[in-house]
Design an enzyme around this catalytic site. Sequence first.
Site, PDB file in Angstrom:
ATOM      1  N   GLN A 238      74.998  10.037  11.504  1.00 13.03           N
ATOM      2  CA  GLN A 238      75.627   8.973  12.223  1.00 13.03           C
ATOM      3  C   GLN A 238      74.402   8.564  13.146  1.00 13.03           C
ATOM      4  O   GLN A 238      74.491   9.046  14.487  1.00 13.03           O
ATOM      5  CB  GLN A 238      76.763   9.425  12.980  1.00 13.03           C
ATOM      6  N   PHE A 239      73.847   7.620  12.927  1.00 12.10           N
ATOM      7  CA  PHE A 239      72.530   7.031  13.690  1.00 12.10           C
ATOM      8  C   PHE A 239      73.303   6.488  14.733  1.00 12.10           C
ATOM      9  O   PHE A 239      72.473   6.312  15.808  1.00 12.10           O
ATOM     10  CB  PHE A 239      71.771   6.229  12.651  1.00 12.10           C
ATOM     11  N   THR A 240      74.340   5.898  14.658  1.00 10.15           N
ATOM     12  CA  THR A 240      75.098   5.337  15.884  1.00 10.15           C
ATOM     13  C   THR A 240      75.356   6.177  16.857  1.00 10.15           C
ATOM     14  O   THR A 240      75.572   5.542  18.218  1.00 10.15           O
ATOM     15  CB  THR A 240      76.568   4.670  15.496  1.00 10.15           C
TER      16      THR A 240
END
Length: 145
Positions: A78-80
Amino acid sequence: MKFVIQRVSNASVEVAGETVGAIRKGYMVLIGVGQNDTRAEADKLIKKMIGLRIFPDADGKINLSLNDVNGELLLVSQFTLYANCLKGNRPSFIEAGDPTTAEDLYNYIITECRKRIPVVEKGIFGAHMNVSLCNEGPFTIILES
């Protein structure tokens, strides 16, 4: 690097309506990779995560680790987790690692966890995923390098 660890009684991840990973009791972990993260940092977080004693013992005391309860892992990229919301209303993701490096580290984490935990499931890097879980407690821990 960031790990958001949720103690769960069950969790699953779907891609395009198909379940690609599912676990029972254990941790559902969101993994964010930053620009300068390394395998050495991943090793430290993996060791800490697996050693966390956040399951209750027979007396209800939070005292048992993932291995103590035969727990399972669901690892989801999850890059967010690297969203910067300080300016304006649109998050900036410039602190997230580049996709090639991030995917390499994500796969490394999966491989290393599989050496220590019998059941390790995963999402699909870069895919649009729907994650379902029952957070037991709720109990959520954030580890950062």
